[in-house]
Enzyme design. Structure first.
Site, PDB file in Angstrom:
ATOM      1  N   THR A 135       0.816  -1.204   0.000  1.00 54.54           N
ATOM      2  CA  THR A 135       0.000   0.000   0.000  1.00 54.54           C
ATOM      3  C   THR A 135       0.860   1.269   0.000  1.00 54.54           C
ATOM      4  OG1 THR A 135      -1.432   1.280   1.477  1.00 54.54           O
ATOM      5  CG2 THR A 135      -0.109  -0.384   2.518  1.00 54.54           C
ATOM      6  N   ASP A 136       0.275   2.360  -0.470  1.00 48.74           N
ATOM      7  CA  ASP A 136       0.975   3.652  -0.408  1.00 48.74           C
ATOM      8  C   ASP A 136       1.066   4.175   1.031  1.00 48.74           C
ATOM      9  OD1 ASP A 136      -1.711   4.326  -0.035  1.00 48.74           O
ATOM     10  OD2 ASP A 136      -1.792   5.816  -1.647  1.00 48.74           O
ATOM     11  N   GLU A 137       0.258   3.568   1.938  1.00 50.95           N
ATOM     12  CA  GLU A 137       0.218   4.087   3.309  1.00 50.95           C
ATOM     13  C   GLU A 137       1.544   3.893   4.046  1.00 50.95           C
ATOM     14  OE1 GLU A 137      -3.467   3.383   5.394  1.00 50.95           O
ATOM     15  OE2 GLU A 137      -4.565   3.202   3.513  1.00 50.95           O
ATOM     16  N   TYR A 161      -1.752  -0.494  11.025  1.00 52.38           N
ATOM     17  CA  TYR A 161      -1.893  -1.162   9.719  1.00 52.38           C
ATOM     18  C   TYR A 161      -0.695  -0.859   8.823  1.00 52.38           C
ATOM     19  CZ  TYR A 161      -3.237  -1.620   4.790  1.00 52.38           C
ATOM     20  OH  TYR A 161      -3.229  -1.906   3.448  1.00 52.38           O
ATOM     21  N   LYS A 165       2.322  -3.302   7.370  1.00 50.46           N
ATOM     22  CA  LYS A 165       2.574  -3.495   5.928  1.00 50.46           C
ATOM     23  C   LYS A 165       4.015  -3.091   5.595  1.00 50.46           C
ATOM     24  CE  LYS A 165       0.201  -4.649   2.996  1.00 50.46           C
ATOM     25  NZ  LYS A 165      -0.106  -6.004   2.451  1.00 50.46           N
TER      26      LYS A 165
HETATM   27  P1  NAD Z   1      -9.398  -7.452   2.365  1.00 53.09           P
HETATM   28  O1  NAD Z   1      -9.336  -7.199   3.837  1.00 53.09           O
HETATM   29  O2  NAD Z   1     -10.652  -7.221   1.624  1.00 53.09           O
HETATM   30  O3  NAD Z   1      -8.985  -8.982   2.081  1.00 53.09           O
HETATM   31  C1  NAD Z   1      -7.936  -9.624   2.742  1.00 53.09           C
HETATM   32  C2  NAD Z   1      -8.101 -11.128   2.518  1.00 53.09           C
HETATM   33  O4  NAD Z   1      -7.009 -11.791   3.186  1.00 53.09           O
HETATM   34  C3  NAD Z   1      -9.400 -11.707   3.119  1.00 53.09           C
HETATM   35  O5  NAD Z   1      -9.985 -12.589   2.202  1.00 53.09           O
HETATM   36  C4  NAD Z   1      -8.919 -12.448   4.356  1.00 53.09           C
HETATM   37  O6  NAD Z   1      -9.736 -13.568   4.700  1.00 53.09           O
HETATM   38  C5  NAD Z   1      -7.519 -12.890   3.941  1.00 53.09           C
HETATM   39  N1  NAD Z   1      -6.621 -13.117   5.085  1.00 53.09           N
HETATM   40  C6  NAD Z   1      -6.464 -12.333   6.178  1.00 53.09           C
HETATM   41  N2  NAD Z   1      -5.547 -12.879   7.001  1.00 53.09           N
HETATM   42  C7  NAD Z   1      -5.117 -14.026   6.401  1.00 53.09           C
HETATM   43  C8  NAD Z   1      -4.161 -15.014   6.734  1.00 53.09           C
HETATM   44  N3  NAD Z   1      -3.471 -14.954   7.889  1.00 53.09           N
HETATM   45  N4  NAD Z   1      -3.949 -16.037   5.878  1.00 53.09           N
HETATM   46  C9  NAD Z   1      -4.664 -16.125   4.710  1.00 53.09           C
HETATM   47  N5  NAD Z   1      -5.580 -15.216   4.353  1.00 53.09           N
HETATM   48  C10 NAD Z   1      -5.793 -14.172   5.165  1.00 53.09           C
HETATM   49  O7  NAD Z   1      -8.193  -6.628   1.774  1.00 53.09           O
HETATM   50  P2  NAD Z   1      -8.030  -5.961   0.325  1.00 53.09           P
HETATM   51  O8  NAD Z   1      -8.579  -4.597   0.367  1.00 53.09           O
HETATM   52  O9  NAD Z   1      -8.497  -6.909  -0.695  1.00 53.09           O
HETATM   53  O10 NAD Z   1      -6.447  -5.826   0.257  1.00 53.09           O
HETATM   54  C11 NAD Z   1      -5.648  -6.875  -0.279  1.00 53.09           C
HETATM   55  C12 NAD Z   1      -4.184  -6.472  -0.182  1.00 53.09           C
HETATM   56  O11 NAD Z   1      -3.977  -5.264  -0.902  1.00 53.09           O
HETATM   57  C13 NAD Z   1      -3.712  -6.203   1.246  1.00 53.09           C
HETATM   58  O12 NAD Z   1      -2.407  -6.722   1.373  1.00 53.09           O
HETATM   59  C14 NAD Z   1      -3.714  -4.690   1.359  1.00 53.09           C
HETATM   60  O13 NAD Z   1      -2.726  -4.246   2.268  1.00 53.09           O
HETATM   61  C15 NAD Z   1      -3.360  -4.286  -0.069  1.00 53.09           C
HETATM   62  N6  NAD Z   1      -3.873  -2.982  -0.505  1.00 53.09           N
HETATM   63  C16 NAD Z   1      -5.202  -2.667  -0.337  1.00 53.09           C
HETATM   64  C17 NAD Z   1      -5.666  -1.431  -0.808  1.00 53.09           C
HETATM   65  C18 NAD Z   1      -7.128  -1.052  -0.687  1.00 53.09           C
HETATM   66  O14 NAD Z   1      -7.486   0.088  -1.016  1.00 53.09           O
HETATM   67  N7  NAD Z   1      -8.009  -1.945  -0.278  1.00 53.09           N
HETATM   68  C19 NAD Z   1      -4.785  -0.533  -1.431  1.00 53.09           C
HETATM   69  C20 NAD Z   1      -3.442  -0.896  -1.583  1.00 53.09           C
HETATM   70  C21 NAD Z   1      -2.997  -2.137  -1.125  1.00 53.09           C
HETATM   71  P1  TYD Z   2     -10.806   3.941   4.328  1.00 54.50           P
HETATM   72  O1  TYD Z   2     -11.764   3.524   3.264  1.00 54.50           O
HETATM   73  O2  TYD Z   2     -10.926   3.321   5.683  1.00 54.50           O
HETATM   74  O3  TYD Z   2      -9.337   3.736   3.727  1.00 54.50           O
HETATM   75  P2  TYD Z   2      -7.892   4.252   4.300  1.00 54.50           P
HETATM   76  O4  TYD Z   2      -8.027   4.607   5.724  1.00 54.50           O
HETATM   77  O5  TYD Z   2      -7.057   3.038   4.095  1.00 54.50           O
HETATM   78  O6  TYD Z   2      -7.494   5.402   3.431  1.00 54.50           O
HETATM   79  O7  TYD Z   2     -10.925   5.508   4.511  1.00 54.50           O
HETATM   80  C1  TYD Z   2     -10.756   6.393   3.418  1.00 54.50           C
HETATM   81  C2  TYD Z   2     -10.827   7.803   3.977  1.00 54.50           C
HETATM   82  O8  TYD Z   2     -12.176   8.033   4.441  1.00 54.50           O
HETATM   83  C3  TYD Z   2      -9.941   8.035   5.184  1.00 54.50           C
HETATM   84  O9  TYD Z   2      -9.422   9.359   5.129  1.00 54.50           O
HETATM   85  C4  TYD Z   2     -10.874   7.879   6.383  1.00 54.50           C
HETATM   86  C5  TYD Z   2     -12.199   8.375   5.825  1.00 54.50           C
HETATM   87  N1  TYD Z   2     -13.418   7.747   6.410  1.00 54.50           N
HETATM   88  C6  TYD Z   2     -14.468   8.553   6.828  1.00 54.50           C
HETATM   89  O10 TYD Z   2     -14.404   9.798   6.737  1.00 54.50           O
HETATM   90  N2  TYD Z   2     -15.581   7.949   7.334  1.00 54.50           N
HETATM   91  C7  TYD Z   2     -15.685   6.601   7.459  1.00 54.50           C
HETATM   92  O11 TYD Z   2     -16.736   6.112   7.982  1.00 54.50           O
HETATM   93  C8  TYD Z   2     -14.606   5.788   7.005  1.00 54.50           C
HETATM   94  C9  TYD Z   2     -14.672   4.288   7.112  1.00 54.50           C
HETATM   95  C10 TYD Z   2     -13.485   6.402   6.470  1.00 54.50           C
END
Ligand code: NAD
Ligand code: TYD
Length: 361
Positions: A135-137, A161, A165
């Site tokens: 992630t960019d975070e 988080y 990561k």
């Molecule tokens: P998500 O939480 O929707 O899915 C995570 C999946 O991993 C779930 O299916 C969960 O059951 C599985 N999981 C959790 N712990 C596990 C373990 N110990 N062993 C096996 N499986 C396990 O997450 P997402 O949004 O799909 O993100 C996927 C990846 O992409 C993550 O690594 C996250 O850090 C990264 N990412 C997410 C975003 C975003 O905006 N959602 C952006 C950049 C990077």
């Molecule tokens: P989120 O979807 O949780 O992603 P991330 O924290 O990984 O960026 O949140 C996106 C942005 O929205 C973040 O600045 C937090 C804000 N946010 C709200 O304002 N209200 C909400 O109920 C949630 C879940 C997030």
């Protein structure tokens, strides 16, 4: 070795989108290892339930013995690691699961993969890839006028988080540097699209709007995120897997920076057209400013120049086209939403928002 890949976390939001696209495009067999936490959902994979190219395994990336078995049996040429605990707010309430899966779990996965990779013939060792999805975070928070994150930006994670990561990214880097494991790391901005669990901003707002609940905006709503449609992220990962240089990092983003308040108002405008409220008022009337997130990062922005120049990837969707598709998907999949928002989801929402002075249960 054959055309098989192992995907971890492929029942979650991005992983499921990736697995669905991979199987539907006929790119080879996918062994999908997922622990099925609250965020993992086999319903995401119904479309390929009976497809012989998809093989689901219920398990943990921290289970090294299971991984060794899967690697020996399926002989994959690549691993794509999505598995993680992924929600910042949950990491604030309970960081331990994040350390277990994102740090310790990634370590065990790397150990199992290293043993397997070492056992391969030289030709297969060269072909093999371990792609770590991050992630960019990990780069921390930007000021209003700062340049967007490049791959050389200092790591400065601010939440449990992002810290977990960042630790996993460092382990992946070290396994390449020390053991020569052919790794690739991608750091992507905020994703949105189908199958997104409604604890994150965009699906939560759509769900609450339709449920006549408040649309909670943390603090002022002026924090900025850089949004990318999930299918564009999946396409970028496929491209990095195919052509990325081993040991390198690729930032992935859509050049779509938006303040949260603007994202929420856009969602309200689209819903006002697609599914008008019975009383004729706008969904924007449901917006509620609530207490801010602890340590809330102000701004994320990805500089995606490297992947565009070196690998020729760029996003297909604009924010406008992607968000429209996303709202339509949620309107058409209210049964999916109803299923994932029953049970534990309600407890989480009650806990997270009651503390912010908003009753949503
Ligand atoms: P998500 O939480 O929707 O899915 C995570 C999946 O991993 C779930 O299916 C969960 O059951 C599985 N999981 C959790 N712990 C596990 C373990 N110990 N062993 C096996 N499986 C396990 O997450 P997402 O949004 O799909 O993100 C996927 C990846 O992409 C993550 O690594 C996250 O850090 C990264 N990412 C997410 C975003 C975003 O905006 N959602 C952006 C950049 C990077
Ligand atoms: P989120 O979807 O949780 O992603 P991330 O924290 O990984 O960026 O949140 C996106 C942005 O929205 C973040 O600045 C937090 C804000 N946010 C709200 O304002 N209200 C909400 O109920 C949630 C879940 C997030």
């Amino acid at each position: 070795m054959n055309k098989t890949i192992i995907v971890t976390g492929g029942a979650g939001f991005i992983g499921a989108n990736f697995v669905l696209a991979w199987v539907k495009q006929g790119l080879g067999k996918v062994v999908n290892l997922d622990k099925l936490t609250y965020a993992g959902n086999l319903e995401n994979l119904l479309e390929i339930e009976h497809n012989p190219q998809h093989f689901f395994v219920h398990g943990d990336i921290g289970d090294q013995a299971l991984l060794a078995e899967l690697l020996a049996e399926h002989k994959p040429y690549a691993i794509v690691n999505f598995a993680a605990e992924s929600h910042v707010d949950r990491s604030i309430h309970g960081p331990e699961d994040f350390i277990q899966t994102n740090v310790v779990g990634t370590f065990h996965l790397l150990e199992a993969v290293r043993a397997y990779w070492t056992s391969l013939s030289e030709a297969h060792r060269k072909q093999f890839r371990f792609l770590h999805v991050s992630t960019d975070e990990v780069y921390g928070s930007l000021g209003k006028n700062d340049a967007a994150f490049t791959e050389n930006h200092t790591y400065a994670p601010n939440s449990p988080y992002s810290a977990s990561k960042a630790a996993s990214d460092h382990l992946v880097r070290a396994y390449h540097h020390t053991y020569g494991l052919p790794t690739l790391t991608t750091n992507c901005s905020n994703n949105y699209g189908p199958h997104h669990f409604p604890e994150k901003l965009i699906p939560l707002v759509i769900h609450n709007a339709l449920s006549e609940l408040p649309l909670p905006i943390y603090g002022t709503g002026h924090q900025i995120r850089d949004w990318l449609y999930v299918e564009d992220h999946c396409a970028a990962i496929r491209r990095v897997l195919e052509a990325g240089n081993v040991g390198e990092v690729y930032n992935i983003g859509g050049w779509n920076e938006k303040p949260n308040i603007e994202v929420v108002k856009t969602l309200c405008r689209i819903l006002d057209i697609k599914k008008p409220r019975a009383d004729g008022k706008s969904y924007a009337d449901q917006i509620a400013f609530v207490e801010d997130r602890l340590g809330h990062d102000q701004r994320y922005a990805i500089d995606a120049t490297k992947i565009a120049k070196e690998l020729g990837w760029k996003p297909k969707e604009t924010f406008e086209s992607g968000i429209e598709k996303t709202v339509s998907w949620y309107l058409e999949h209210q049964d999916w939403v109803a299923n994932v928002t029953s049970g534990d989801y309600r407890h989480w929402v009650a806990k997270n928002y009651a503390e912010r002075g908003e009753e949503m249960a």
